[in-house]
Scaffold this active site. Sequence first.
Site, PDB file in Angstrom:
ATOM      1  NE  ARG A   6      -0.600   0.336   5.163  1.00 45.14           N
ATOM      2  CZ  ARG A   6      -0.897   0.018   6.326  1.00 45.14           C
ATOM      3  NH1 ARG A   6      -2.317  -0.359   6.068  1.00 45.14           N
ATOM      4  NH2 ARG A   6      -0.151   0.420   7.342  1.00 45.14           N
ATOM      5  CG  ASN A  14       8.269   0.893   0.822  1.00 50.13           C
ATOM      6  OD1 ASN A  14       8.267   2.211   0.737  1.00 50.13           O
ATOM      7  ND2 ASN A  14       7.177   0.304   1.053  1.00 50.13           N
ATOM      8  CE1 TYR A  46       9.888   6.091   9.388  1.00 51.25           C
ATOM      9  CE2 TYR A  46      10.197   8.544   9.406  1.00 51.25           C
ATOM     10  CZ  TYR A  46       9.966   7.236   8.625  1.00 51.25           C
ATOM     11  OH  TYR A  46       9.661   7.446   7.166  1.00 51.25           O
ATOM     12  CE  LYS A  62      12.615   5.466   6.954  1.00 47.95           C
ATOM     13  NZ  LYS A  62      12.559   4.612   5.947  1.00 47.95           N
ATOM     14  CB  THR A 106      -0.588   7.436   1.135  1.00 45.97           C
ATOM     15  OG1 THR A 106      -0.671   7.389   2.734  1.00 45.97           O
ATOM     16  CG2 THR A 106       0.846   7.377   0.908  1.00 45.97           C
TER      17      THR A 106
END
Length: 285
Positions: free
Chosen positions: A15, A80, A144, A148, A178
């Site tokens: 998704r 991803n 997070y 990254k 999204t």
Amino acid sequence: MELDGRVAVVTGGTRGVGAGIAGAFLRAGAQVVICARRPPEVPLPGADFIPVELRDPEAVGEFFDSVAARYGRLDTLVNNAGGTPYRLLGDGGAVRHARVIELNLVAPLTASLAAHDHLRASRGSIVMIGSVSGCRPSPGTAAYGAAKAGLEGLARSMAVEWAPEVRVNTLVLGMVRTELSHLHYGDAEGVAAVGRTVPLGRLAEPAEVGGAAVFLASDRAAYVSGASLLVHGGGERPAFLDASTADNPTADASTADNPTADASTADASTGDNPTADNSAVDKER
């Protein structure tokens, strides 16, 4: 078609951004395998789905061996899968924050190591999906952002160690529209307001991220490795420009009374988490 006959794995491709990337690879002629813990709610025509727990090194190794055996080769790995809930550092224990780092940094490393021999055989490439959260403060998604930032550093080192057989690059994403955008930015008005803070005036579409990933995987990027490609619509307008009372806000900020004032406290979003970029939504299910 530029990727005709090639095989690509997109982790977390069920998704959002991952599905946009998978679709772009399909349109470029690649055979696409998507993987995640659970199958997509809406299957992507032309792509094959294989379930795998990316935090299980043994399962990941078996997955890539099976892909290479089934399709005869592996040309591209797009790391991803990732994401995080909105959680201030003081609101979660170390174990919860560590799990975010595990998913967003350790899992891509695990997948890359498992895929390496197969990619080396095809002289293929790895595309890491990074985030602007790794380039600036990321309140509410600090673990997070740290992951990254680490992912981008990992990709640069990997590009040196695995050259010349395997190229490794990073897409550094800003905000992407999204099906889960409302969780960060609220209703359509909130999404539009947040989009207006981007120099290009809108959020990215998943297919646009996919197009950039296809470029890095293609022969057009044959001499590109260890690079970080910014896909953020021009970045963020400096907050002091809107906070300044000077007649010429683009002039030297040292002439202002408060050149460091941060106008980002003016919340453009109607969502609960206005500070997170959309790539922080949990994509790996």
